[in-house]
Design an enzyme around this catalytic site. Sequence first.
Site, short mmCIF file in Angstrom:
data_model
loop_
_atom_site.label_atom_id
_atom_site.label_comp_id
_atom_site.label_asym_id
_atom_site.label_seq_id
_atom_site.Cartn_x
_atom_site.Cartn_y
_atom_site.Cartn_z
CE LYS A 120 -2.11 -1.12 3.84
NZ LYS A 120 -1.04 -2.19 4.31
NE ARG A 149 1.90 -5.04 10.95
CZ ARG A 149 2.97 -5.00 10.39
NH1 ARG A 149 4.07 -5.57 10.68
NH2 ARG A 149 3.02 -4.39 9.18
NE ARG A 171 6.03 -0.45 10.05
CZ ARG A 171 5.08 -0.30 9.47
NH1 ARG A 171 4.99 0.20 8.01
NH2 ARG A 171 3.65 -1.14 9.70
NE ARG A 200 -4.70 -1.41 10.26
CZ ARG A 200 -3.61 -0.94 9.62
NH1 ARG A 200 -3.55 0.10 8.54
NH2 ARG A 200 -2.64 -1.74 9.35
NE ARG A 223 7.85 -2.65 6.17
CZ ARG A 223 6.65 -2.33 6.28
NH1 ARG A 223 5.84 -2.00 5.47
NH2 ARG A 223 6.18 -2.74 7.43
P1 AP5 Z 1 5.03 -1.58 1.82
O1 AP5 Z 1 4.56 -0.62 0.77
O2 AP5 Z 1 5.77 -1.00 2.87
O3 AP5 Z 1 3.61 -2.51 2.27
P2 AP5 Z 1 2.23 -1.85 2.93
O4 AP5 Z 1 1.07 -2.30 2.61
O5 AP5 Z 1 2.35 -0.27 3.24
O6 AP5 Z 1 2.58 -2.66 4.60
P3 AP5 Z 1 2.42 -1.90 6.09
O7 AP5 Z 1 3.29 -2.94 7.07
O8 AP5 Z 1 2.91 -0.34 6.06
O9 AP5 Z 1 1.08 -2.17 6.19
P4 AP5 Z 1 0.11 -2.21 7.56
O10 AP5 Z 1 -1.38 -1.91 7.11
O11 AP5 Z 1 0.51 -3.18 8.36
O12 AP5 Z 1 0.93 -0.81 8.52
P5 AP5 Z 1 0.36 0.80 8.71
O13 AP5 Z 1 1.65 1.29 8.81
O14 AP5 Z 1 -0.83 1.13 7.97
O15 AP5 Z 1 5.63 -2.95 1.21
C1 AP5 Z 1 6.05 -3.71 2.27
C2 AP5 Z 1 7.49 -4.40 1.74
O16 AP5 Z 1 7.34 -4.97 0.38
C3 AP5 Z 1 8.47 -3.31 1.29
O17 AP5 Z 1 9.82 -3.72 1.80
C4 AP5 Z 1 8.39 -3.24 -0.04
O18 AP5 Z 1 9.84 -2.68 -0.64
C5 AP5 Z 1 8.19 -4.48 -0.80
N1 AP5 Z 1 7.27 -4.39 -1.88
C6 AP5 Z 1 5.99 -3.82 -2.13
N2 AP5 Z 1 5.57 -3.94 -3.17
C7 AP5 Z 1 6.35 -5.08 -3.84
C8 AP5 Z 1 6.24 -5.77 -4.95
N3 AP5 Z 1 5.16 -5.48 -5.99
N4 AP5 Z 1 7.12 -6.83 -5.05
C9 AP5 Z 1 7.95 -7.11 -4.17
N5 AP5 Z 1 8.13 -6.39 -2.99
C10 AP5 Z 1 7.35 -5.28 -2.64
O19 AP5 Z 1 -0.17 0.44 10.20
C11 AP5 Z 1 0.79 0.11 11.26
C12 AP5 Z 1 0.10 0.07 12.65
O20 AP5 Z 1 -0.71 1.15 12.96
C13 AP5 Z 1 -1.10 -0.94 12.65
O21 AP5 Z 1 -0.81 -2.17 13.16
C14 AP5 Z 1 -1.99 -0.28 13.70
O22 AP5 Z 1 -1.25 -0.60 15.21
C15 AP5 Z 1 -1.99 0.86 13.59
N6 AP5 Z 1 -2.63 1.74 12.48
C16 AP5 Z 1 -2.64 2.13 11.40
N7 AP5 Z 1 -3.63 2.53 10.82
C17 AP5 Z 1 -4.83 2.28 11.70
C18 AP5 Z 1 -6.30 2.27 11.50
N8 AP5 Z 1 -6.81 3.06 10.49
N9 AP5 Z 1 -6.85 1.98 12.63
C19 AP5 Z 1 -6.32 1.51 13.72
N10 AP5 Z 1 -4.99 1.20 13.73
C20 AP5 Z 1 -4.11 1.75 12.55
MG MG Z 2 2.61 1.07 4.84
#
Ligand code: AP5
Ligand code: MG
Length: 210
Positions: A13, A168, A157, A88, A127
């Site tokens: 994402k 997660r 992270r 979410r 990552r």
């Molecule tokens: P990346 O692009 O970083 O993936 P992502 O989908 O953004 O993954 P996240 O871990 O950020 O998602 P998340 O939803 O768990 O975390 P968030 O920060 O939102 O890509 C991942 C890896 O793959 C990278 O190394 C990249 O280079 C690689 N990659 C990408 N595309 C690729 C491809 N096509 N091929 C190969 N490799 C590839 O949330 C974190 C925490 O915050 C949550 O756990 C929760 O505690 C809190 N939180 C956030 N939002 C909310 C909400 N709305 N409500 C409640 N709690 C929340």
């Molecule tokens: Mg992300």
Amino acid sequence: MHIILLGTPGAGKGTQAQLIMGNYGIPQISTGDMLRAEVKSDSALGQQLKTVLEAGELVSDDLILQIVESRLRKTDCANGFILDGFPRTTPQAEGLDIILGKIENLNLKAIEISVPDEAVIRRLSARRICAGCGKIVMPQESTPKKCDDCGGDLIQRDDDKEETIRHRLDIFKESTAPLINFYREKGVYHKVNGLQTVDAVFADIERIIK
Ligand code: AP5
Ligand code: MG
């Protein structure tokens, strides 16, 4: 252009949001990045959030809706935005409906980037992100130690430990996956195969948003 990027942790994402932002000039609104910034500030709220994020649990719907509503009021969102990691839960999606109800000519697309769990675990364990500018670095055989954009340190992270990643993923299935039907019923749901190269995923997204 109003885009919601749905998808499991590690689906790509953030990677795709940064590409859309760079190519279309609409802001990436990542609730995860905003929460991590609060943790980094070491405020009292940040200290509470740190425990929740490290455990891979969700932050309360009320707090998230407050943060998103005030962010969407900023002028840079006037021509659209990319929501990354929000909504979410069903209450968050319902809250977003109320917030978006005030926007004229809403062109909403909810795009799920789909990647199987085992690929997610491989990706997230490898990552690295820049501690300075937040850039996500594609893992390579010899991933550099410094960000090539700003020179910041590349770090892992706190929630990218295998046990936490699996937790997660469970939370995604329980709380976030129901949003697929929520947006399908509105006729705005699209799915792309996230197992392709970054460029191929982006090309699929562009076909949906153009
Ligand atoms: P990346 O692009 O970083 O993936 P992502 O989908 O953004 O993954 P996240 O871990 O950020 O998602 P998340 O939803 O768990 O975390 P968030 O920060 O939102 O890509 C991942 C890896 O793959 C990278 O190394 C990249 O280079 C690689 N990659 C990408 N595309 C690729 C491809 N096509 N091929 C190969 N490799 C590839 O949330 C974190 C925490 O915050 C949550 O756990 C929760 O505690 C809190 N939180 C956030 N939002 C909310 C909400 N709305 N409500 C409640 N709690 C929340
Ligand atoms: Mg992300």
